[in-house]
Design a protein around this motif. Structure first.
Motif, PDB file in Angstrom:
ATOM      1  N   VAL A 179       0.822  -0.976  -0.124  1.00  0.00           N
ATOM      2  CA  VAL A 179       0.447   0.141  -0.056  1.00  0.00           C
ATOM      3  C   VAL A 179       0.942   0.976  -0.055  1.00  0.00           C
ATOM      4  O   VAL A 179       0.311   1.942  -0.814  1.00  0.00           O
ATOM      5  N   ALA A 180       1.476   0.640   1.020  1.00  0.00           N
ATOM      6  CA  ALA A 180       2.536   2.387   0.671  1.00  0.00           C
ATOM      7  C   ALA A 180       3.541   2.705  -0.581  1.00  0.00           C
ATOM      8  O   ALA A 180       3.086   4.199  -0.732  1.00  0.00           O
ATOM      9  N   VAL A 181       4.024   1.551  -1.505  1.00  0.00           N
ATOM     10  CA  VAL A 181       4.658   1.708  -2.317  1.00  0.00           C
ATOM     11  C   VAL A 181       3.262   2.182  -3.442  1.00  0.00           C
ATOM     12  O   VAL A 181       3.862   3.159  -4.355  1.00  0.00           O
ATOM     13  N   LYS A 182       2.058   2.133  -3.220  1.00  0.00           N
ATOM     14  CA  LYS A 182       1.098   2.517  -4.636  1.00  0.00           C
ATOM     15  C   LYS A 182       1.013   3.731  -4.163  1.00  0.00           C
ATOM     16  O   LYS A 182       0.380   4.818  -4.963  1.00  0.00           O
ATOM     17  N   ARG A 183       0.743   4.219  -3.182  1.00  0.00           N
ATOM     18  CA  ARG A 183       0.737   5.124  -2.502  1.00  0.00           C
ATOM     19  C   ARG A 183       1.232   6.369  -2.741  1.00  0.00           C
ATOM     20  O   ARG A 183       1.668   7.130  -3.162  1.00  0.00           O
ATOM     21  N   ALA A 184       2.886   5.782  -2.570  1.00  0.00           N
ATOM     22  CA  ALA A 184       4.293   6.960  -2.784  1.00  0.00           C
ATOM     23  C   ALA A 184       4.072   7.194  -4.950  1.00  0.00           C
ATOM     24  O   ALA A 184       4.413   8.414  -5.048  1.00  0.00           O
ATOM     25  N   GLU A 185       3.152   5.890  -5.688  1.00  0.00           N
ATOM     26  CA  GLU A 185       3.864   6.570  -7.070  1.00  0.00           C
ATOM     27  C   GLU A 185       2.356   7.316  -7.625  1.00  0.00           C
ATOM     28  O   GLU A 185       2.384   7.782  -8.432  1.00  0.00           O
ATOM     29  N   HIS A 186       0.990   7.367  -6.473  1.00  0.00           N
ATOM     30  CA  HIS A 186       0.001   7.923  -7.002  1.00  0.00           C
ATOM     31  C   HIS A 186      -0.031   9.093  -6.420  1.00  0.00           C
ATOM     32  O   HIS A 186      -0.633  10.286  -7.536  1.00  0.00           O
ATOM     33  N   GLU A 187       0.726   9.105  -5.583  1.00  0.00           N
ATOM     34  CA  GLU A 187       1.193  11.175  -4.954  1.00  0.00           C
ATOM     35  C   GLU A 187       2.009  11.735  -6.053  1.00  0.00           C
ATOM     36  O   GLU A 187       2.223  12.570  -6.895  1.00  0.00           O
ATOM     37  N   ASN A 188       3.386  10.721  -6.849  1.00  0.00           N
ATOM     38  CA  ASN A 188       3.965  10.861  -7.711  1.00  0.00           C
ATOM     39  C   ASN A 188       3.372  11.382  -9.143  1.00  0.00           C
ATOM     40  O   ASN A 188       3.917  12.371  -9.768  1.00  0.00           O
ATOM     41  N   TYR A 189       2.833  10.203  -9.117  1.00  0.00           N
ATOM     42  CA  TYR A 189       1.148  11.005 -10.306  1.00  0.00           C
ATOM     43  C   TYR A 189       0.491  12.274 -10.130  1.00  0.00           C
ATOM     44  O   TYR A 189       1.114  12.670 -11.515  1.00  0.00           O
ATOM     45  N   LYS A 190      -0.255  12.341  -9.119  1.00  0.00           N
ATOM     46  CA  LYS A 190      -0.327  13.647  -8.921  1.00  0.00           C
ATOM     47  C   LYS A 190       0.334  15.248  -9.274  1.00  0.00           C
ATOM     48  O   LYS A 190      -0.697  15.536  -9.610  1.00  0.00           O
ATOM     49  N   ARG A 191       1.153  14.516  -8.735  1.00  0.00           N
ATOM     50  CA  ARG A 191       1.792  16.624  -9.019  1.00  0.00           C
ATOM     51  C   ARG A 191       2.638  16.353 -11.311  1.00  0.00           C
ATOM     52  O   ARG A 191       2.888  17.865 -11.197  1.00  0.00           O
ATOM     53  N   VAL A 192       1.559  15.529 -12.034  1.00  0.00           N
ATOM     54  CA  VAL A 192       2.247  15.733 -13.220  1.00  0.00           C
ATOM     55  C   VAL A 192       0.848  16.812 -13.681  1.00  0.00           C
ATOM     56  O   VAL A 192       0.149  16.267 -13.229  1.00  0.00           O
ATOM     57  N   ILE A 193       0.850  17.621 -14.662  1.00  0.00           N
ATOM     58  CA  ILE A 193      -0.257  18.377 -15.046  1.00  0.00           C
ATOM     59  C   ILE A 193      -0.417  18.046 -16.487  1.00  0.00           C
ATOM     60  O   ILE A 193       0.292  17.644 -16.667  1.00  0.00           O
ATOM     61  N   SER A 194      -1.702  17.296 -16.345  1.00  0.00           N
ATOM     62  CA  SER A 194      -2.237  16.453 -17.964  1.00  0.00           C
ATOM     63  C   SER A 194      -2.415  17.339 -18.822  1.00  0.00           C
ATOM     64  O   SER A 194      -2.360  18.648 -18.477  1.00  0.00           O
ATOM     65  N   SER A 195      -2.604  16.505 -20.249  1.00  0.00           N
ATOM     66  CA  SER A 195      -2.889  17.566 -21.757  1.00  0.00           C
ATOM     67  C   SER A 195      -4.453  17.901 -21.228  1.00  0.00           C
ATOM     68  O   SER A 195      -4.686  19.538 -21.362  1.00  0.00           O
ATOM     69  N   TRP A 196      -5.010  17.323 -20.793  1.00  0.00           N
ATOM     70  CA  TRP A 196      -6.480  17.328 -20.570  1.00  0.00           C
ATOM     71  C   TRP A 196      -7.034  18.718 -19.404  1.00  0.00           C
ATOM     72  O   TRP A 196      -7.425  19.621 -20.235  1.00  0.00           O
ATOM     73  N   GLU A 197      -5.814  18.814 -17.967  1.00  0.00           N
ATOM     74  CA  GLU A 197      -5.631  19.683 -17.685  1.00  0.00           C
ATOM     75  C   GLU A 197      -5.390  21.138 -18.588  1.00  0.00           C
ATOM     76  O   GLU A 197      -6.356  22.685 -18.447  1.00  0.00           O
ATOM     77  N   ARG A 198      -4.272  20.831 -19.325  1.00  0.00           N
ATOM     78  CA  ARG A 198      -4.079  22.544 -20.422  1.00  0.00           C
ATOM     79  C   ARG A 198      -5.274  22.711 -21.220  1.00  0.00           C
ATOM     80  O   ARG A 198      -4.981  23.584 -21.510  1.00  0.00           O
TER      81      ARG A 198
END
Length: 452
Positions: free
Chosen positions: A426-445
């Motif tokens: 769970v800790a590894v997957k949460r760390a990956e998800h936190e990393n993902y949330k830092r990236v601004i997606s093309s949809w947002e732009r």
């Protein structure tokens, strides 16, 4: 142990192997390890690796310090990795004669490392063995071939086939569409034969240049090893032909996702009979309870089947993937399909795992859910007749965050798989998800940049 190492040493020398890739699977399913000269490998009878590789994320980061030091020795010690002589494969694409050897991991006292995916599968298989049962499984791996793509900001595209044109439209089960990549698949089949992988059929799936390779049914640990090796092999064959093979669960917008469908049945080790069928050929109580366990516990262990934020894009409506744990006979619209088969071959097909799942953990989780159903006598719901996509009573968690919270709070999972594994995963997957949330997606732009 020494006799087995001697046999492995003889095998390596007979084939004039000069290098050995010593592998372990991390939680993601990435092959981690060392490349060793054969003489050194034989002399050392394995290798040592920092146990921290089992808490490394897909981005190469690690979990937060308080969790890290709760689960691992603060001195960042090594674990002992011992080769499994039954998990040895040649590396046909290597320039020098090379073998890859999958290792098991232990601490200094000889105890299996609790965070090891291969050890988790072995732990679940022992539950079955203690009951006198032998699980039989057959995975089906879906994947896409795509153009080489050096810029992650650009969407993936279908590659050019022999005709010089990319695929358009849906080409499900098309022989001609699969033949567009004949040279690639000839290499892939040749390499898999050299490695002794038990491949069965090749199928063109729904998406553009989306394929499926089926494995013959067999022993789960050996098949999980083969899936790990097959993924490496498929990627290497694709690169040789200047394309990419991806096992992402949902690599292309508005196209079907890629799954790892898992067929499973159980043999009584004393009689050799399939315990899923009664003597008169009808479904046994154990079979129905196995399905009941899958229905009850897959939603609790979903991150083992859908490990990445991308995995949950497969479960969106109208994506050709099941979105619940309903079951039905000969029904591909539900998560748990019972294929039309003879009583001797009665099985259930778990259609929920993504192609991106770690094969050791997906197979272990699927078997564990069914095992708990059998030992606790869990009754399944009524089977679905007709279309099952719209069924909402047995829906899955909708996001990775919700699924991780559910798994973290699942006492049954902790009881069977251990607190350290559940906490670490769970800790590894949460760390990956936190990393993902830092990236601004093309949809947002695209939709927010000038609108909000």
């Amino acid at each position: 142990m020494s006799t087995k190492i001697d046999q492995l040493s003889s095998w390596l020398k007979e084939r004039k192997i000069t290098e050995v890739e010593c592998l372990v699977s991390d939680l993601t399913g990435i092959a981690r390890g060392k490349i060793s000269p054969t003489n050194k490998f034989i002399a050392e009878k394995g290798m040592r690796l920092p146990e921290s590789v089992l808490l490394q994320t897909v981005t190469g980061d690690y979990v937060e310090d308080d969790i890290y030091y709760d689960l691992l020795d603060p001195a960042d010690i090594d674990m002992v990795c011992r080769p499994d002589e039954s998990a040895v494969f040649l590396v046909p694409w290597a320039i020098e004669p090379t073998a890859q050897v999958i290792h098991d991991t232990y601490d200094k006292q000889g105890n299996p490392i609790e965070l090891s995916p291969r050890n988790i599968l072995k732990k679940v298989l022992k539950l079955y063995s203690d009951k006198g049962w032998q699980p039989i499984m057959a995975p089906e791996m879906e994947f896409y071939l795509t153009k080489r793509n050096a810029d992650p900001d650009f969407p993936l595209e279908a590659p050019l086939g022999r005709s010089g044109r990319p695929e358009t439209g849906r080409q499900s089960f098309s022989i001609d569409a699969a033949n567009e990549f004949d040279p690639l698949f000839e290499d892939m089949y040749d390499w898999c034969e050299i490695q002794g992988l038990d491949l069965d059929t090749l199928i063109h799936e729904e998406g553009p240049a989306q394929m499926e390779i089926n494995f013959r049914h067999g022993e789960p640990l050996h098949l999980a090893d083969q899936v790990l090796v097959f993924k490496r092999t498929m990627r290497e064959a694709a690169l040789k032909h200047d394309v990419t093979a991806t096992f992402m669960a949902k690599p292309i917008t508005d196209q079907p996702g890629s799954a790892m469908h898992v067929h499973q049945s159980i043999i009584d080790k004393n009689t050799g009979k399939n315990i899923f069928s009664n003597d008169d050929g009808t479904m046994s109580e154990l079979f129905l309870h196995h399905i009941g366990g899958l229905q009850k516990l897959i939603p609790e262990l979903l991150p083992l089947f859908a490990p990445n934020v991308n995995s949950f894009r497969r479960f969106l409506p109208d994506t050709s993937a099941p979105v619940n744990v309903e079951w039905g006979e000969e029904n591909r619209t539900v998560g748990l399909r019972v294929p039309d088969a003879s009583p001797e071959n009665r099985r259930v097909e778990n259609r929920l795992a993504g192609a991106d799942a770690n094969p050791y953990l997906a197979l272990a989780a699927s078997l564990l859910c069914g095992y708990i159903g059998m030992v606790e006598g869990i009754e399944p719901s009524a089977p679905v007749e007709g279309r099952g996509y719209e069924r909402r009573n047995l829906r899955l968690p909708l996001t990775l965050e919700a699924a991780l919270e559910r798994m973290e709070n699942c006492k049954v999972a902790e009881e069977y798989l251990g607190r350290k594994f559940i906490s670490g995963y769970v800790a590894v997957k949460r760390a990956e998800h936190e990393n993902y949330k830092r990236v601004i997606s093309s949809w947002e732009r695209e939709f927010l940049l000038l609108s909000v």
